[in-house]
Write an enzyme that holds these catalytic residues in place. Structure first.
Site, PDB file in Angstrom:
ATOM      1  N   HIS A   4       0.855  -1.183   0.000  1.00 32.03           N
ATOM      2  CA  HIS A   4       0.000   0.000   0.000  1.00 32.03           C
ATOM      3  C   HIS A   4       0.889   1.230   0.000  1.00 32.03           C
ATOM      4  O   HIS A   4       1.936   1.232   0.633  1.00 32.03           O
ATOM      5  CB  HIS A   4      -0.904   0.009   1.244  1.00 32.03           C
ATOM      6  CG  HIS A   4      -2.065   0.923   1.106  1.00 32.03           C
ATOM      7  ND1 HIS A   4      -1.984   2.261   1.376  1.00 32.03           N
ATOM      8  CD2 HIS A   4      -3.345   0.686   0.701  1.00 32.03           C
ATOM      9  CE1 HIS A   4      -3.156   2.812   1.145  1.00 32.03           C
ATOM     10  NE2 HIS A   4      -4.000   1.896   0.737  1.00 32.03           N
ATOM     11  N   ASP A  39      -8.006  -5.297   0.078  1.00 29.90           N
ATOM     12  CA  ASP A  39      -8.510  -6.131  -1.008  1.00 29.90           C
ATOM     13  C   ASP A  39      -8.122  -7.595  -0.895  1.00 29.90           C
ATOM     14  O   ASP A  39      -8.632  -8.421  -1.630  1.00 29.90           O
ATOM     15  CB  ASP A  39      -7.996  -5.593  -2.353  1.00 29.90           C
ATOM     16  CG  ASP A  39      -8.629  -4.262  -2.666  1.00 29.90           C
ATOM     17  OD1 ASP A  39      -9.833  -4.129  -2.410  1.00 29.90           O
ATOM     18  OD2 ASP A  39      -7.922  -3.367  -3.137  1.00 29.90           O
TER      19      ASP A  39
END
Ligand code: ACO
Length: 426
Positions: free
Chosen positions: A304, A361
């Site tokens: 991320h 996700d």
């Protein structure tokens, strides 16, 4: 002086103000730097650039903290619900009873979409990606429900319409893709139960929404509701800064979310897990491949831009995933692969050194699968969840009268040269 930054350029020192946020985050305000010195700053991908000051979401990527309007995501996911969180994000405070009832009623009573908009579905190919359909339909809403902002109530009406109709548009795109008749919304149902009804009910049989599934979906939407200045949200703010209407601005956010490096990652994760399984399930081999840059393969759902620690949302989803699979009596081999992959990656030096952790996700796709949502609808689910965040960010930007977004660049192309007629060119 602590609130002044000094920058030395060409032997001259320039003083620039330092801005400090309510959580102590610090920034140098460089907006006057070019006028003062002729320099701009360069930061491709905005890796270290704040585009705005915002009071909506606080994210501390180093410590894995996420708060909406000051409230920890863990508390909201456990105790609140999606529409209450939506109100909080959009209007800044938790609603009182009357405010909540009025907001829920507004969102519930605007779920129908204009009958003429149904005709658009006939024009899309049956295999159309539902994200393409969603972006198009939201942009098209501006033609059916022009937003004339004369009173404050007009903005609220547009907000309620968007929140309500995006679920209907999304569910109908699925129905059309499988060649089934669309199911009209049911106002007696909650937001998530109604969505599940529009997705899975058929005129030919009785469909009862499993309340545990509706609750799990509600939690997922809360976790996706906002995430400060990411790719799609910044797109919404940038588009809205030209004073484009709310539908047009959100439609551009939907398109930005679509890519596999952003919201499209949840679909990419499931496709990756399916490939790993199909090819024998040798997880070590896939981890090695992810570490080898020349392979072009990355572990989807890992890493991320901001989180350099566990994504707090991933922790909550992992638990919700286990609960829903247990409730529905499903054993999904992909969940086992995901858990093994996570375990290996989290103990591997490559991932440890680069601080690559599972993101939101990584497990959400498994949960969506368990609920029966088809893979190419995963990113649409993300978009439905992100709707209140995009709206809140658009509203904050417009109310703050932010100037039109217009970055600068460093030009690297040819310098001035004279045009040559085609017959004289080599
Ligand atoms: N697998 C293997 N290596 C990775 C991964 C991964 N998933 N993610 C990052 N890396 C490596 C990169 O190769 C790079 O290595 P280097 O420093 O040796 O060059 C380093 O980690 C940093 O990666 P960047 O791509 O520079 O980091 P950036 O902040 O630009 O990208 C991103 C973040 C796009 C999320 C990236 O981690 C990625 O592609 N992840 C997979 C896709 C994904 O899950 N996206 C969803 C993000 S969450 C969301 O949008 C909702």
């Amino acid at each position: 002086m602590a609130n002044i930054a000094e920058i030395k350029l060409d032997n001259k020192t320039y003083e620039l103000p330092v801005v400090v946020g309510s959580e102590g985050e610090k920034a140098i305000d460089i907006s006057t730097l070019r006028d003062l010195s002729g320099y701009i700053t360069l930061d491709t991908g905005f890796k270290n650039t704040g585009s705005t000051q915002s009071a909506i979401t606080f994210l501390d990527g180093e410590n894995g903290i996420l708060r909406y309007r000051g409230y920890p995501i863990e508390q909201l996911a456990e105790k609140s619900n999606f529409l209450e969180v939506s109100y909080l994000l959009i209007y800044g405070e938790l609603p009182n009873k009357e405010q909540l009832a009025s907001f829920i009623s507004g969102v519930t009573h605007h779920t129908l979409i204009h009958e003429d908009m149904k005709k658009f579905y006939e024009g899309f190919p049956s295999k159309a990606h539902p994200m393409g359909v969603l972006a198009s339909m939201i942009a098209a809403m501006s033609t059916f429900y022009p937003d004339v902002y004369k009173t404050e109530g007009d903005v609220d009406l547009t907000i309620q319409r968007l929140m309500a109709k995006c679920a209907t548009v999304a569910a109908w795109s699925y129905k059309k893709s499988i060649g089934h008749p669309v199911m009209y919304p049911q106002n007696r149902l909650s937001y998530c139960a109604n969505f599940l009804h529009m997705m899975f009910a058929q005129p030919t049989d009785d469909y009862h929404v499993n309340p545990k599934v509706a609750d799990a979906l509600d939690k997922l939407l809360i976790l996706h509701a906002d995430h400060e200045q990411n790719c799609s949200t910044s797109t919404v703010r940038v588009a809205g800064s030209s004073q484009a209407n709310l539908y047009a601005s959100i439609s551009s956010g939907v398109s930005a979310l679509w890519g596999p490096l952003h919201g499209g990652a949840n679909q990419a994760v499931i496709e990756m897990l399916q490939t790993i399984r199909k090819e024998g399930g040798n997880i070590g081999e896939w981890v090695a491949k992810a570490k080898d840059k020349s392979s072009g393969f990355r572990l989807m759902g890992f890493g991320h831009r901001v989180y350099k620690n566990f994504d707090p949302r991933a922790k909550i989803i992992k638990k919700a995933c286990d609960d829903v699979l247990q409730e529905l009596g499903i054993k999904d081999p992909l969940l086992d692969i995901a858990k093994q992959l996570e375990e290996i990656a989290l103990t591997d030096n490559y991932f440890i050194e680069k601080k690559l952790y599972p993101n939101v996700d990584f497990y959400s796709g498994i949960l969506y699968r368990a609920i029966g949502i088809p893979t190419d609808m995963f990113t649409v689910m993300f978009a439905i969840g992100r709707m209140p965040g995009w709206i809140a960010q658009w509203k904050e930007m417009r109310e703050g009268k932010e100037p039109i977004a217009r970055p600068r660049q460093i030009y690297t192309g040819p310098v001035n040269r004279d045009y040559v007629l085609v017959e004289k060119r080599k």
